[in-house]
Design a protein around this motif. Structure first.
Motif, PDB file in Angstrom:
ATOM      1  N   PRO A 196       2.772 133.630 -58.697  1.00 43.63           N
ATOM      2  CA  PRO A 196       2.196 134.942 -58.368  1.00 43.63           C
ATOM      3  C   PRO A 196       0.835 134.773 -57.700  1.00 43.63           C
ATOM      4  N   GLY A 197       0.488 135.725 -56.857  1.00 43.53           N
ATOM      5  CA  GLY A 197      -0.755 135.623 -56.105  1.00 43.53           C
ATOM      6  C   GLY A 197      -1.986 135.443 -56.975  1.00 43.53           C
ATOM      7  N   TRP A 198      -2.049 136.165 -58.113  1.00 42.81           N
ATOM      8  CA  TRP A 198      -3.226 136.079 -58.974  1.00 42.81           C
ATOM      9  C   TRP A 198      -3.367 134.703 -59.625  1.00 42.81           C
ATOM     10  N   LEU A 199      -2.262 133.969 -59.740  1.00 42.67           N
ATOM     11  CA  LEU A 199      -2.301 132.635 -60.334  1.00 42.67           C
ATOM     12  C   LEU A 199      -2.412 131.545 -59.280  1.00 42.67           C
ATOM     13  N   ARG A 200      -1.903 131.857 -58.105  1.00 38.98           N
ATOM     14  CA  ARG A 200      -1.855 130.855 -57.046  1.00 38.98           C
ATOM     15  C   ARG A 200      -3.249 130.398 -56.632  1.00 38.98           C
ATOM     16  N   GLY A 201      -4.214 131.313 -56.588  1.00 38.75           N
ATOM     17  CA  GLY A 201      -5.565 130.940 -56.181  1.00 38.75           C
ATOM     18  C   GLY A 201      -6.156 129.877 -57.079  1.00 38.75           C
ATOM     19  N   PHE A 202      -5.960 130.040 -58.392  1.00 37.79           N
ATOM     20  CA  PHE A 202      -6.453 129.029 -59.323  1.00 37.79           C
ATOM     21  C   PHE A 202      -5.689 127.724 -59.167  1.00 37.79           C
TER      22      PHE A 202
END
Length: 254
Positions: A196-202
């Motif tokens: 998911p996008g919110w997890l991908r950044g990390f």
């Protein structure tokens, strides 16, 4: 009057004690190997067939991640070892000797890094046995192995700092498992693009993924290496600088 031992000599004496303890207690190495081998076999034969790595064979995609994570997990027992030494009074006895206090920490880190390198070497050998292949030449492969050892060295410093901060073997063992999110929320086993996008950044910007990308680019010849390696080395240097500062400061104050 007895003069103070030099930093190098004193560090080596402490490291030899740590190495003897490791080889006299083979469970320390065996447990590290079991963890690495279990991850390798599970993801190679259980999950590998269900994961789309978009053109790269899964074994070649996954092994750089496994080796990177193995260096991280292999250093976890350093926290327990240091906490046990602190609780038993061994570190206090070393402080009374005519030697630089920094040598106590440096020697422990050196001994644990040798253990990490041994575990990584066995894991790498097993990786070739299950089908992993290098596609960028052996010089690049050796450089990738060196990066994995360096990454393990950095996290040995981290776990030594945690062991000194807790000064309790049970607490140190629990704190060490904070490394689990770094290993699984990364690109080690699955492409980060699937997250998911919110997890991908990390996942894209945390140290395990950064180092794994460098190792993968060296072993699989997936593109220009310089940027990946520079980013990985920068992360590693930062981890060492912060962890070593905390470890030495904590030991000096204790």
């Amino acid at each position: 009057m007895i003069g103070e031992a030099g930093l190098g000599t004193a560090s080596w004496v402490v490291a030899r004690r740590g190495l003897r303890r490791t080889f006299r207690t083979p469970q320390i190495i065996v447990m590290g190997l079991v963890q690495s081998v279990a991850f390798l076999l599970i993801f190679r034969y259980v999950f590998g067939g269900a994961i789309d790595t978009r053109g790269t064979g899964y074994v070649d995609y996954m092994i750089p991640g496994v080796l990177t994570v193995s260096g991280l997990f292999a250093g976890m027992s350093a926290a327990v070892a240091v906490a046990d030494d602190a609780a038993s009074g061994y570190l206090d006895r070393l402080k009374s000797l005519p030697m630089p206090r920094t040598a106590v920490i440096a020697g422990q880190v050196l001994a644990d890094t040798v253990r990490v390198a041994l575990i990584l070497a066995v894991t790498a050998a097993l990786a070739f046995a299950v089908g992993f292949r290098v596609h960028a030449g052996w010089a690049a492969a050796l450089a990738a192995f060196g990066l994995c050892v360096l990454f393990g060295f950095a996290f040995v410093w981290t776990f030594v700092a945690l062991g000194l901060l807790t000064a309790n073997p049970q607490a140190a063992q629990g704190v060490g498992f904070l490394a689990l999110p770094l290993s699984f929320v990364s690109g080690a086993y699955v492409p980060v693009e699937t997250m998911p996008g919110w997890l991908r950044g990390f996942a894209e910007n945390q140290p395990v993924t950064v180092m794994m990308d460098a190792v993968r680019s060296l072993t699989q010849d997936t593109g220009p290496h310089t940027g990946d390696i520079t980013f990985a080395l920068a992360w590693t240097a930062g981890i060492i600088a912060v962890s070593a500062t905390i470890a030495v400061a904590r030991f000096q104050r204790s």
